[in-house]
Design a protein around this motif. Sequence first.
Motif, PDB file in Angstrom:
ATOM      1  N   UNK A 365     -13.030   0.601  -0.029  1.00 40.01           N
ATOM      2  CA  UNK A 365     -12.615   0.487   1.353  1.00 40.01           C
ATOM      3  C   UNK A 365     -11.137   0.088   1.337  1.00 40.01           C
ATOM      4  N   UNK A 366     -10.302   0.977   1.852  1.00 37.24           N
ATOM      5  CA  UNK A 366      -8.858   0.752   1.720  1.00 37.24           C
ATOM      6  C   UNK A 366      -8.274  -0.111   2.834  1.00 37.24           C
ATOM      7  N   UNK A 367      -9.123  -0.573   3.753  1.00 30.61           N
ATOM      8  CA  UNK A 367      -8.598  -1.444   4.805  1.00 30.61           C
ATOM      9  C   UNK A 367      -7.958  -2.684   4.158  1.00 30.61           C
ATOM     10  N   UNK A 368      -6.728  -2.950   4.494  1.00 32.55           N
ATOM     11  CA  UNK A 368      -6.046  -4.118   3.927  1.00 32.55           C
ATOM     12  C   UNK A 368      -5.342  -3.831   2.613  1.00 32.55           C
ATOM     13  N   UNK A 369      -5.490  -2.613   2.098  1.00 26.57           N
ATOM     14  CA  UNK A 369      -4.826  -2.295   0.824  1.00 26.57           C
ATOM     15  C   UNK A 369      -3.309  -2.248   1.012  1.00 26.57           C
ATOM     16  N   UNK A 370      -2.603  -2.598  -0.017  1.00 28.04           N
ATOM     17  CA  UNK A 370      -1.141  -2.548  -0.006  1.00 28.04           C
ATOM     18  C   UNK A 370      -0.685  -1.092   0.167  1.00 28.04           C
ATOM     19  N   UNK A 371       0.262  -0.872   1.059  1.00 26.17           N
ATOM     20  CA  UNK A 371       0.809   0.469   1.277  1.00 26.17           C
ATOM     21  C   UNK A 371       2.319   0.409   1.075  1.00 26.17           C
ATOM     22  N   UNK A 372       2.827   1.162   0.114  1.00 32.28           N
ATOM     23  CA  UNK A 372       4.241   1.103  -0.240  1.00 32.28           C
ATOM     24  C   UNK A 372       4.909   2.431   0.089  1.00 32.28           C
ATOM     25  N   UNK A 373       5.934   2.390   0.919  1.00 35.32           N
ATOM     26  CA  UNK A 373       6.647   3.627   1.253  1.00 35.32           C
ATOM     27  C   UNK A 373       7.654   3.982   0.152  1.00 35.32           C
ATOM     28  N   UNK A 374       8.347   2.966  -0.336  1.00 35.69           N
ATOM     29  CA  UNK A 374       9.231   3.218  -1.481  1.00 35.69           C
ATOM     30  C   UNK A 374       9.505   1.919  -2.209  1.00 35.69           C
ATOM     31  N   UNK A 375       9.894   2.054  -3.479  1.00 36.72           N
ATOM     32  CA  UNK A 375      10.189   0.878  -4.294  1.00 36.72           C
ATOM     33  C   UNK A 375      10.609   1.320  -5.688  1.00 36.72           C
ATOM     34  N   UNK A 376      10.586   0.392  -6.615  1.00 40.27           N
ATOM     35  CA  UNK A 376      10.993   0.700  -7.984  1.00 40.27           C
ATOM     36  C   UNK A 376       9.799   1.247  -8.773  1.00 40.27           C
ATOM     37  N   UNK A 377      10.081   1.626 -10.005  1.00 45.47           N
ATOM     38  CA  UNK A 377       9.048   1.975 -10.979  1.00 45.47           C
ATOM     39  C   UNK A 377       8.125   3.086 -10.485  1.00 45.47           C
ATOM     40  N   UNK A 378       6.812   2.807 -10.486  1.00 44.88           N
ATOM     41  CA  UNK A 378       5.851   3.883 -10.190  1.00 44.88           C
ATOM     42  C   UNK A 378       5.734   4.170  -8.695  1.00 44.88           C
ATOM     43  N   UNK A 379       6.410   3.348  -7.865  1.00 47.61           N
ATOM     44  CA  UNK A 379       6.345   3.570  -6.428  1.00 47.61           C
ATOM     45  C   UNK A 379       7.135   4.819  -6.042  1.00 47.61           C
ATOM     46  N   UNK A 380       6.820   5.389  -4.863  1.00 50.26           N
ATOM     47  CA  UNK A 380       7.662   6.490  -4.376  1.00 50.26           C
ATOM     48  C   UNK A 380       9.111   6.006  -4.284  1.00 50.26           C
TER      49      UNK A 380
END
Length: 612
Positions: A365-380
Motif C-alpha cells: 500500500x503506497x499511501x504515505x510512501x516517499x515520493x521524490x521528483x528529483x534528487x541525487x544518485x538513483x533519484x530522477x
Amino acid sequence: MEGVNTDLETATDPDRHRHPARTLPRTTRRPERSAVVDLAAIRHNTRLLKGLAAPAELMAVVKADAYGHGAVAVARAALEAGADALGVAHVSEAIELRRHGIQAPLLAWLHTVDTDFGAAIGNDIALGVSGGEFEAIAEAARALGRTARVHLKVDTGLGRNGFTMQRWPAAVRAAASAQEAGTIAVVGIMTHLGAADEPQAPENEEQLAVFQRAVELAQEAGLSPSVCHVANTPGTFDAADMAEPRRMLRDMVRVGIGIYGISPFADRSAADLGLIPAMTLRTTVTNVKEVPAGQGVSYGFRYRTPEATTLALIPVGYADGVPRIATGGPVRIDGVSYAEVGRIAMDQIVVDLGRPGLAGEEGRNLLGAEAVLFGADENPSVREWSEAAQTIDYEIVTRISPRVTREYIDTGRDAADASGDGVEANWTIVLHPASAEETQRIARRLAAHLRPGDLMTLTGELGAGKTTFTQGLGAGLGVREGIISPTFVLVRQHPNDPEGPRPGGPMLVHVDAYRLATAAEIDDIDLEETLPASVTVVEWGTGKVEHLTDSRLEITIDRATGAGASDGGSALSAVLADLEAGSGDGADEPRTLTIRGIGPRWAGDAPRELLQ
Ligand SMILES: *Cc1c(COP(=O)(O)O)cnc(C)c1O
C-alpha cells in the motif's frame, strides 16, 4: 516501532513508509513537502570548482535565494569549502546575508533607480556598475563620507547589462576621476558570457578578446583593478579545453549552478562533471486509488487510463514550482520511477502506477510512501524535469516556491574529498576521456611530471580503466615489459627501458592493494624500499599507503552513468575488460577521471595545461 518516533528514526528507517497505518499519525513529523539540501554536496561542488579555477578565486553566486536552495545555508557551506566571496544580483539579497552575520566579501550587480546604495556601502557590499547608477553610487558614498567599492561591468557582447565598448573609454575616465576624489574605488572589472555552455561558439573567444581590450583601456585610464572576472560555471569548465585557460579564469570565477550540483551543459550530466546534485524535492503519496480503463485524469481529461490501473496522488503542483507545462516528469515512489500524467494542477499531480491492485490491503500500500521528483544518485534528475518542461535545469530548482520547506541535511559524503588522513588537496583536475586511447594519452602526459619518489593511488571499479591508465604511465615513463592488470599478483616492477623515451628514468612499481586490508599489510610488501627510486602506483591504495610519504596524487576513474558495469551482472566481463585493457567491452565508454594533488610535492598550480 509503536510510540514516539525520534527524528533519527523518521529520517533513516527505510521501511518506515511500508507501514503507513502504523506510523501515521506520527509524533515527530517531517515537513509535508520539502526541498532537502545536502550541504555536503554544496561543499563538494565548491571544492571541485575551486580546483578547476585555481589559482583564480571563487565567488559563489547565491542570488535568487541560492537558486532556490536557501542563500544563508548555502553561503555558509560554500565559504566553509573555500569560496572566497559571494555574489548576488540585488543589494537587498546582499543585505539579507549581512543580516545573518555573513562577513565574506559580497558583490551585487543589478540595480534600479530605487536601490539603496547607502545601505550597500554601509554594509560593505561591493557594487557592479553598468551605467546610470554610477552617479547615484558616488553621491551615496559622498553623503556617507565613505568610499564605495565597485566592479565596472563591460558589455562584451551579451547585450544586457554593462557599458558598451563605445561608452567604456568615457566610463573608465569618469571612474578614474571619482577614484581620485575618493568616492569610489574600482576594485574589479567584470563581464558576463552569453554562450559558455556551448564551448565551441565563436562568441566566447570574441567576448574574451573584447574583455582583454576593456581591461587594457581601464589601465590606460589609470585604474588598477585587482579582480578581473568573466567565467560563470560553464566557462569554468570550458577553460580546461582552452589553449589559454587563464584568459577565461582570470582572477576569479563567478559560479552558481555548479555549486548546486547541476550541469549547465545540454550534453553533459552532473555526474559527467563530477558534481553532486544538492537538492532533493520530495513529499509523500497522499492518495492511492483503483480506477477502471478510460478514467480521465486532472483538468481537461488530457490523460485517460488505457487499462484498469492504480493512480497515486502527489501533493505538489505549480504553486510549489512544478512547471504546469511539463508532461511526463518522473516521480520516484518506493524505489520505482513513474511518469506523471495529466495536467499539472496548482497543488497536485497524478502518477499512473501502471497496474491495478496497488491500493489494496494486501500487496504494497503506497499511501504515505516517499515520493521524490528529483534528487541525487538513483533519484530522477532535475534534467528529466527540465526536459519535460522544455526549460533549463536552472529554472526548475530556482522556481521551487516558498510553500516548500527547505530542509538542510549533511550527509558528509564530501568526506571523500579530503584524503584518508583528512588532508585537503591542493588542486583537483576533472577530465572526461571519451576512449581508452584518450585515457592513456592523459596518463602519458602526466608521466612527464613524475619523478622518483612519486606515489599515486588509483581507484575505480573493475573495468573502469585502471590498467589502461597505468599502461599510459608506463609508456610515458618509458619502462620495460607490458603492463597488465595486477589482479593476480601484488607487486610488479617495470624497470626503465634504456631504448625508450626516458632513458635512465625511474622504474614503475605497480601494486594491487585490493586484497590488502591495512597499512600493516602494505608494510609487509616493502614499498618503502622501492619508493624513493621509483614511481609507485597503487590500485585501491586509498587509506593504506598515505603513511609512506607526505605527498601523493589521488586518481579516481568513474565510468559515466549508465555504463552498466556496476550492476553486478557482468563482473567477469569487467575483469576481462581490465585484463585486456583498451579492447574489452565498454573500454571506449566515456570516463570521469579525477586527479587530486596532495602534499608539498604537489603544492601550487595543477599541471592542467599539460593534461590537455
Ligand atoms: C547568475 C550569474 C552568474 C552565475 O552563473 P552560473 O551559470 O549559474 O554559474 C555569474 N555571473 C553573473 C553576472 C550572473 O548573473
